[in-house]
Design a protein around this motif. Structure first.
Motif, PDB file in Angstrom:
ATOM      1  N   ALA A 191      -3.744  10.048   8.223  1.00  0.00           N
ATOM      2  CA  ALA A 191      -3.817   9.000   7.208  1.00  0.00           C
ATOM      3  C   ALA A 191      -3.694   7.623   7.849  1.00  0.00           C
ATOM      4  CB  ALA A 191      -2.736   9.206   6.161  1.00  0.00           C
ATOM      5  N   THR A 198       0.826  -1.209   0.000  1.00  0.00           N
ATOM      6  CA  THR A 198       0.000   0.000   0.000  1.00  0.00           C
ATOM      7  C   THR A 198       0.860   1.258   0.000  1.00  0.00           C
ATOM      8  OG1 THR A 198      -1.809  -1.120   1.132  1.00  0.00           O
ATOM      9  CG2 THR A 198      -1.778   1.271   1.259  1.00  0.00           C
ATOM     10  N   ALA A 199       1.881   1.279   0.848  1.00  0.00           N
ATOM     11  CA  ALA A 199       2.744   2.461   0.922  1.00  0.00           C
ATOM     12  C   ALA A 199       3.457   2.695  -0.402  1.00  0.00           C
ATOM     13  CB  ALA A 199       3.759   2.297   2.050  1.00  0.00           C
ATOM     14  N   ALA A 251       1.587   9.393  -5.543  1.00  0.00           N
ATOM     15  CA  ALA A 251       1.835  10.791  -5.159  1.00  0.00           C
ATOM     16  C   ALA A 251       2.794  11.450  -6.145  1.00  0.00           C
ATOM     17  CB  ALA A 251       2.388  10.866  -3.746  1.00  0.00           C
ATOM     18  N   LEU A 260      -6.416   4.666   7.581  1.00  0.00           N
ATOM     19  CA  LEU A 260      -6.057   3.420   6.911  1.00  0.00           C
ATOM     20  C   LEU A 260      -5.962   2.231   7.852  1.00  0.00           C
ATOM     21  CD1 LEU A 260      -5.368   2.544   4.036  1.00  0.00           C
ATOM     22  CD2 LEU A 260      -2.964   2.914   4.576  1.00  0.00           C
ATOM     23  N   LEU A 284      -0.221  11.238   2.672  1.00  0.00           N
ATOM     24  CA  LEU A 284       1.046  10.990   1.994  1.00  0.00           C
ATOM     25  C   LEU A 284       1.266  12.009   0.876  1.00  0.00           C
ATOM     26  CD1 LEU A 284       3.285   8.512   1.867  1.00  0.00           C
ATOM     27  CD2 LEU A 284       2.359   8.522  -0.435  1.00  0.00           C
ATOM     28  N   TYR A 285       0.189  12.371   0.185  1.00  0.00           N
ATOM     29  CA  TYR A 285       0.291  13.362  -0.890  1.00  0.00           C
ATOM     30  C   TYR A 285       0.829  14.688  -0.359  1.00  0.00           C
ATOM     31  CZ  TYR A 285      -1.051  16.791  -4.378  1.00  0.00           C
ATOM     32  OH  TYR A 285      -1.023  17.823  -5.280  1.00  0.00           O
ATOM     33  N   LEU A 333      -4.060   4.340  -7.661  1.00  0.00           N
ATOM     34  CA  LEU A 333      -4.944   4.393  -6.489  1.00  0.00           C
ATOM     35  C   LEU A 333      -5.939   3.240  -6.470  1.00  0.00           C
ATOM     36  CD1 LEU A 333      -5.848   8.072  -5.573  1.00  0.00           C
ATOM     37  CD2 LEU A 333      -4.286   6.509  -4.451  1.00  0.00           C
ATOM     38  N   TYR A 381       0.913   4.165  -2.843  1.00  0.00           N
ATOM     39  CA  TYR A 381       0.661   5.558  -2.477  1.00  0.00           C
ATOM     40  C   TYR A 381       1.839   6.458  -2.854  1.00  0.00           C
ATOM     41  CZ  TYR A 381      -3.678   4.966   0.235  1.00  0.00           C
ATOM     42  OH  TYR A 381      -4.967   4.746   0.631  1.00  0.00           O
ATOM     43  N   VAL A 401      -4.760   0.037  -4.388  1.00  0.00           N
ATOM     44  CA  VAL A 401      -4.680   0.060  -2.922  1.00  0.00           C
ATOM     45  C   VAL A 401      -5.808  -0.801  -2.344  1.00  0.00           C
ATOM     46  CG1 VAL A 401      -4.884   1.537  -0.891  1.00  0.00           C
ATOM     47  CG2 VAL A 401      -3.629   2.326  -2.892  1.00  0.00           C
ATOM     48  N   ALA A 460      -9.676   5.075   0.698  1.00  0.00           N
ATOM     49  CA  ALA A 460      -8.350   4.991   0.068  1.00  0.00           C
ATOM     50  C   ALA A 460      -7.862   6.381  -0.312  1.00  0.00           C
ATOM     51  CB  ALA A 460      -8.407   4.090  -1.162  1.00  0.00           C
ATOM     52  N   TYR A 478      -4.702   8.461   1.351  1.00  0.00           N
ATOM     53  CA  TYR A 478      -3.680   8.902   0.409  1.00  0.00           C
ATOM     54  C   TYR A 478      -3.347  10.376   0.602  1.00  0.00           C
ATOM     55  CZ  TYR A 478      -1.987  10.900  -3.938  1.00  0.00           C
ATOM     56  OH  TYR A 478      -1.295  11.636  -4.849  1.00  0.00           O
TER      57      TYR A 478
END
Length: 106
Positions: A97, A2-3, A10, A101, A65-66, A47, A6, A50, A58, A62
């Motif tokens: 986030a 997932t990371a 991003a 999550l 992180l964005y 995306l 993301y 995820v 989701a 996100y």
């Protein structure tokens, strides 16, 4: 994973948006839009990879992180180092986030 999704998403989103910024604000050629649109399409596809039970969740997770990735772009590409308020805000966004999550759901 997932990371990773993301993080790549991003970068793709920021690069795509920056292409439009360059065209409209920095007087670059309209040709900047072509890789910009491809980058934004890649962002959207990433995306969907995820694992989340709802798109909105989701997207919300996100967002944290964005924001941090945007601050990294600010420093790496635009040459403006983030200040302490940027850092504090980024950490708060990452914490939010993580809650979205990783929070337990019934």
């Amino acid at each position: 994973m997932t990371a990773v999704f993301y993080a790549i998403a991003a970068f793709a989103e920021i690069a795509g948006c920056f292409a439009f910024w360059a065209w409209l604000r920095l007087d670059r050629s309209w040709l900047w839009l072509l890789p910009g649109m491809a980058s934004l399409a890649l962002f959207a596809v990433l995306l969907t990879r995820v694992p989340a039970d709802a798109a909105g969740r989701a997207f919300a997770a996100y967002g944290g992180l964005y924001i941090c990735a945007s601050l990294g772009w600010l420093w790496a590409v635009e040459g403006v180092p983030p200040d302490r308020w940027d850092a504090i805000g980024g950490l708060l966004c990452l914490a939010g986030a993580a809650v979205i999550l990783l929070g337990p759901r019934g």
